[in-house]
Design an enzyme around this catalytic site. Structure first.
Site, PDB file in Angstrom:
ATOM      1  N   TYR A   1      58.050-101.303  97.594  1.00 58.34           N
ATOM      2  CA  TYR A   1      59.126-100.603  98.157  1.00 58.34           C
ATOM      3  C   TYR A   1      60.507-101.233  98.153  1.00 58.34           C
ATOM      4  O   TYR A   1      60.756-101.677  97.012  1.00 58.34           O
ATOM      5  CB  TYR A   1      58.880-100.072  99.696  1.00 58.34           C
ATOM      6  CG  TYR A   1      59.356 -98.616  99.896  1.00 58.34           C
ATOM      7  CD1 TYR A   1      59.002 -97.536  99.175  1.00 58.34           C
ATOM      8  CD2 TYR A   1      60.254 -98.664 100.894  1.00 58.34           C
ATOM      9  CE1 TYR A   1      59.891 -96.154  99.440  1.00 58.34           C
ATOM     10  CE2 TYR A   1      60.950 -97.280 101.170  1.00 58.34           C
ATOM     11  CZ  TYR A   1      60.576 -96.355 100.252  1.00 58.34           C
ATOM     12  OH  TYR A   1      61.178 -95.022 100.519  1.00 58.34           O
TER      13      TYR A   1
ATOM     14  N   ARG B   1      68.946 -87.481  96.978  1.00 57.74           N
ATOM     15  CA  ARG B   1      69.693 -88.823  97.614  1.00 57.74           C
ATOM     16  C   ARG B   1      68.785 -89.797  97.646  1.00 57.74           C
ATOM     17  O   ARG B   1      68.225 -90.193  98.724  1.00 57.74           O
ATOM     18  CB  ARG B   1      70.221 -88.188  98.787  1.00 57.74           C
ATOM     19  CG  ARG B   1      71.326 -89.222  99.713  1.00 57.74           C
ATOM     20  CD  ARG B   1      71.441 -88.815 100.693  1.00 57.74           C
ATOM     21  NE  ARG B   1      70.051 -89.312 101.517  1.00 57.74           N
ATOM     22  CZ  ARG B   1      69.549 -90.574 102.097  1.00 57.74           C
ATOM     23  NH1 ARG B   1      70.214 -91.553 101.762  1.00 57.74           N
ATOM     24  NH2 ARG B   1      68.438 -90.512 102.646  1.00 57.74           N
TER      25      ARG B   1
ATOM     26  N   LYS C   1      55.924 -94.622  99.295  1.00 54.51           N
ATOM     27  CA  LYS C   1      55.657 -94.225 100.681  1.00 54.51           C
ATOM     28  C   LYS C   1      53.893 -94.189 101.021  1.00 54.51           C
ATOM     29  O   LYS C   1      53.731 -94.520 102.134  1.00 54.51           O
ATOM     30  CB  LYS C   1      56.177 -93.076 101.207  1.00 54.51           C
ATOM     31  CG  LYS C   1      57.798 -93.332 101.369  1.00 54.51           C
ATOM     32  CD  LYS C   1      58.241 -93.637 102.383  1.00 54.51           C
ATOM     33  CE  LYS C   1      59.859 -94.120 102.686  1.00 54.51           C
ATOM     34  NZ  LYS C   1      60.199 -94.509 103.868  1.00 54.51           N
TER      35      LYS C   1
ATOM     36  N   GLU D   1      61.618 -86.528 102.266  1.00 50.38           N
ATOM     37  CA  GLU D   1      62.152 -87.954 101.776  1.00 50.38           C
ATOM     38  C   GLU D   1      63.182 -87.915 100.904  1.00 50.38           C
ATOM     39  O   GLU D   1      63.257 -87.030  99.968  1.00 50.38           O
ATOM     40  CB  GLU D   1      60.964 -88.777 101.078  1.00 50.38           C
ATOM     41  CG  GLU D   1      59.893 -89.623 101.999  1.00 50.38           C
ATOM     42  CD  GLU D   1      60.740 -90.757 102.730  1.00 50.38           C
ATOM     43  OE1 GLU D   1      61.741 -91.342 102.354  1.00 50.38           O
ATOM     44  OE2 GLU D   1      60.245 -90.848 103.810  1.00 50.38           O
ATOM     45  N   ASP D   2      64.393 -88.511 101.198  1.00 48.41           N
ATOM     46  CA  ASP D   2      65.570 -88.490 100.253  1.00 48.41           C
ATOM     47  C   ASP D   2      66.033 -87.383  99.692  1.00 48.41           C
ATOM     48  O   ASP D   2      66.379 -86.962  98.763  1.00 48.41           O
ATOM     49  CB  ASP D   2      65.219 -89.564  99.216  1.00 48.41           C
ATOM     50  CG  ASP D   2      65.040 -90.866  99.478  1.00 48.41           C
ATOM     51  OD1 ASP D   2      65.014 -90.918 100.620  1.00 48.41           O
ATOM     52  OD2 ASP D   2      64.773 -91.874  98.970  1.00 48.41           O
TER      53      ASP D   2
ATOM     54  N   ASP E   1      61.652 -88.583 107.108  1.00 43.81           N
ATOM     55  CA  ASP E   1      61.685 -90.103 107.555  1.00 43.81           C
ATOM     56  C   ASP E   1      62.997 -90.428 107.505  1.00 43.81           C
ATOM     57  O   ASP E   1      63.260 -91.537 108.265  1.00 43.81           O
ATOM     58  CB  ASP E   1      60.718 -90.858 106.576  1.00 43.81           C
ATOM     59  CG  ASP E   1      60.597 -92.180 106.702  1.00 43.81           C
ATOM     60  OD1 ASP E   1      60.329 -92.604 107.869  1.00 43.81           O
ATOM     61  OD2 ASP E   1      60.712 -92.912 105.807  1.00 43.81           O
ATOM     62  N   ASP E   2      64.085 -90.024 106.958  1.00 47.04           N
ATOM     63  CA  ASP E   2      65.405 -90.608 106.795  1.00 47.04           C
ATOM     64  C   ASP E   2      65.938 -90.206 108.109  1.00 47.04           C
ATOM     65  O   ASP E   2      66.848 -91.050 108.543  1.00 47.04           O
ATOM     66  CB  ASP E   2      66.157 -89.818 105.748  1.00 47.04           C
ATOM     67  CG  ASP E   2      65.481 -90.021 104.279  1.00 47.04           C
ATOM     68  OD1 ASP E   2      65.394 -91.394 104.075  1.00 47.04           O
ATOM     69  OD2 ASP E   2      65.053 -89.015 103.646  1.00 47.04           O
TER      70      ASP E   2
ATOM     71  N   ASN F   1      70.054 -98.913 102.042  1.00 47.36           N
ATOM     72  CA  ASN F   1      69.241 -99.757 101.151  1.00 47.36           C
ATOM     73  C   ASN F   1      69.654 -99.053  99.743  1.00 47.36           C
ATOM     74  O   ASN F   1      70.274 -98.090  99.535  1.00 47.36           O
ATOM     75  CB  ASN F   1      67.740 -99.030 101.275  1.00 47.36           C
ATOM     76  CG  ASN F   1      66.989 -99.876 102.413  1.00 47.36           C
ATOM     77  OD1 ASN F   1      67.124-100.945 102.575  1.00 47.36           O
ATOM     78  ND2 ASN F   1      66.349 -98.816 103.242  1.00 47.36           N
TER      79      ASN F   1
END
Length: 588
Positions: free
Chosen positions: A136, A189, A207, A279-280, A302-303, A444
């Protein structure tokens, strides 16, 4: 061996939602047996040992015994030596450490996962602190950037605009039926790296590896999905190795209809209780999707929510060091996107519940800075909807340093996705009006962190409590060693997911996120605090995940959102009993 249909095995060897590994139906009958009992390696048909060796679920490499080699037509297909799983693990770790380039380690681990699933997870569980940065952040970011070049074989489902109108059929192409967790991205993103289109698949794959390794969810219950609606990244559009649609991103109604078809198909194919983790996604889509589907699906971003929960846990833990309550603090965020506003909202909710103060009031202790400066009420008309609750009465301030000096926060949190933004002047200002400033540089990968651990400790003369999103090595300052904390979502989402699955949750609520935060904070020991940590070490992550799962499960039952009834007496033991074990099984 006669052909056995998967449906037959499923019906007659079901482990239910109870003690079966990973909280799902025990399709292959593995967990109804003890580790000492023999297991039949069911595949659709076993024509030869050659087939068995190429099934990552059952391949044991050189660990097949002489008896197994005779019974399963493997004799002669392997060298004569027999190596235990422990020896294989030792050999693999030795090989991985020879690679000086992290991306090469990543590729080697992905190859292992596709070749020998149990050995991959045993490596990851036993060496979690060493391998987590490889599978990750930060390495996964580079892997996504180069995914077209390192792509070998599909590890999940790619659903592109070409499949519009037939997404349900595409889902049925995935061989596993008992899916309980889907991690999905549209690649717009990726971390702090921007639009990587179809190459964002590295994120769901990574993940879900962690869902299994850290939360014990069975690999066959996990499904990585990339929604390919195009990309606006010109470099990728002109790259001959790019693996996605070579067109600009779909937007507006076309995008919304495609995602709606996907969400409906997921529920139709996998049922009410399948967890869909976003995610993202870009900010505007992330908030929209979460708001639109949180009342009809079991969804989690999650973000927004995972980051919020893990950061809140660190802040709760830090209060034990500082001897304060959250309500005593003033918070300043650099970054007002998914992560920043998500964390801010959960902090405000926690303070509201602790003090009995309306959430509109508790929000006033929290200030956000975006690309245009401090978010203040005079900007209200031009603000995106998710920023509006954070527009407080104050004079406009353009720069972060000006905002720090004006607001005088006790906690500074970076979620900007832009590196080196916590400058020496900013950090020194924090140190002038705080004896122990809390500095969280969460962006990150490592290159995008707002400041490094060394900078935070040096510029505050060793007085800061510091945590980051990506890992930093321990820092020596004036004869003392400081151990930076890592506010990594991996602490939260595997345990949260396990808790939702084992309780049979049908919806996710903020109270479950608060329960996860409190459970994580309670795992930080006095010894950890003495080292300057506000998070426990990853070496105990499965125990931590079991405790988080138990707390989330308890809250799910309390809220009346659990469907696996009756409630187990000991939820921690229940969580531990559900966890997938990567130990090799002995075959008949």
């Amino acid at each position: 061996m006669a052909q056995i249909s998967d449906d037959y095995v499923s019906e007659n060897r079901s482990g239910g939602g109870g003690g079966g590994g990973g909280g799902i139906s025990d399709v292959y009958g593995e967990d109804l047996a003890t580790l000492d009992q023999l297991v039949t390696p069911w595949v659709t048909s076993v024509a030869s040992g050659y087939t068995l060796m190429r099934d990552p679920r059952y391949n044991k490499g050189l660990a097949f015994t002489d008896k197994e080699r005779d019974a399963h037509y493997l004799t002669g297909l392997l060298p004569p030596v027999i190596l235990s799983q422990d020896v294989q693990e030792k050999k693999m770790m030795h090989n991985l450490r020879q690679y000086p380039v992290p991306l090469h380690r990543y590729v080697a681990l992905m190859d292992l996962q596709e070749r020998n699933e149990r050995l991959f997870y045993k490596l990851l569980i036993d060496n979690v602190e060493e391998l987590l940065p490889v599978v990750y952040t930060p390495t996964v970011g580079e892997a996504c950037q180069k995914y077209g070049s390192i792509y070998r074989r599909p590890q999940g489902l790619y659903i592109s605009l070409k499949e519009k109108g037939k997404i349900l059929e595409v889902l049925k192409n995935w061989p596993q039926r008992g899916i309980q967790v889907i991690v999905v991205t549209d690649g717009e993103r990726i971390l702090g790296l921007g639009d990587l289109g179809c190459q964002g698949m590295g994120i769901p794959v990574g993940k879900l590896s962690l869902y299994t390794a850290l939360g014990g969810i069975r690999p066959s219950a996990c499904l990585p999905i990339t929604i390919d609606v195009g990309t606006n990244n010109e470099k990728l559009l002109n790259d001959e190795f790019y693996i996605g649609l070579k067109q600009n991103r779909a937007t507006g109604e076309e995008y919304a209809e495609f995602l709606h078809e996907f969400m409906c198909a997921v529920k139709q194919n996998y049922g009410e209780k399948v967890l869909v983790q976003f995610e993202d996604f870009a900010n505007h889509h992330a908030f929209e999707l979460l708001s639109k589907y949180c009342s009809s699906h079991l969804v989690f971003n999650d973000d927004i929510q995972g980051t919020a929960s893990v950061v809140l846990a660190g802040l709760i833990a830090a209060q034990k060091v500082l001897g304060k309550s959250l309500a005593d603090h003033t918070f300043l965020f650099l970054g007002a996107g998914e992560a920043g506003t998500g964390i801010a909202e959960l902090i405000a909710l926690k303070i509201s519940k602790e003090t009995g103060t309306p959430i509109d009031e508790t929000r006033k202790k929290i200030w956000l800075v975006d690309s245009k400066g401090l978010i203040v009420s005079s900007r209200m008309e031009s603000l995106q909807h998710f920023k509006k609750p954070w527009a407080h009465d104050h004079e406009p301030v353009k720069e972060l340093l000006g905002a720090v000096n004006a607001i005088k926060p006790t906690v500074l949190i970076g979620t900007s996705g832009v590196g080196k933004t916590f400058t020496k002047e900013v950090v020194e200002a924090m140190a002038t009006f705080n004896e122990t400033p809390l500095i969280l540089a969460l962006s990150n990968p490592t290159s995008q962190a707002e400041c490094t651990a060394e900078q935070a400790y040096t510029w505050t003369e060793g007085r800061a409590i510091f945590a980051s999103g990506s890992p930093f090595a321990p820092v020596e300052y004036e004869g003392k060693t400081f151990f930076p904390g890592q506010a990594n979502n991996c602490y939260i989402f595997p345990g949260l997911g396990l808790g939702l699955i084992m309780s049979g949750a049908i919806r996710v609520r903020d109270d479950m996120l608060l329960a996860a935060s409190e459970a994580l904070a309670s795992q930080v020991t006095e010894e950890n605090f003495a080292d300057g940590l506000i998070y426990p070490p990853f070496t105990n992550i499965r125990k931590i995940s079991a405790n988080i799962a138990a707390s989330v499960g308890a809250k799910t039952y309390e809220l009346g959102l659990a469907s696996n009834l009756p409630r187990p007496k000991d939820l921690v033991k229940m969580a531990e009993s559900c966890m997938y074990s990567p130990v090799y099984r002995n075959f008949r």
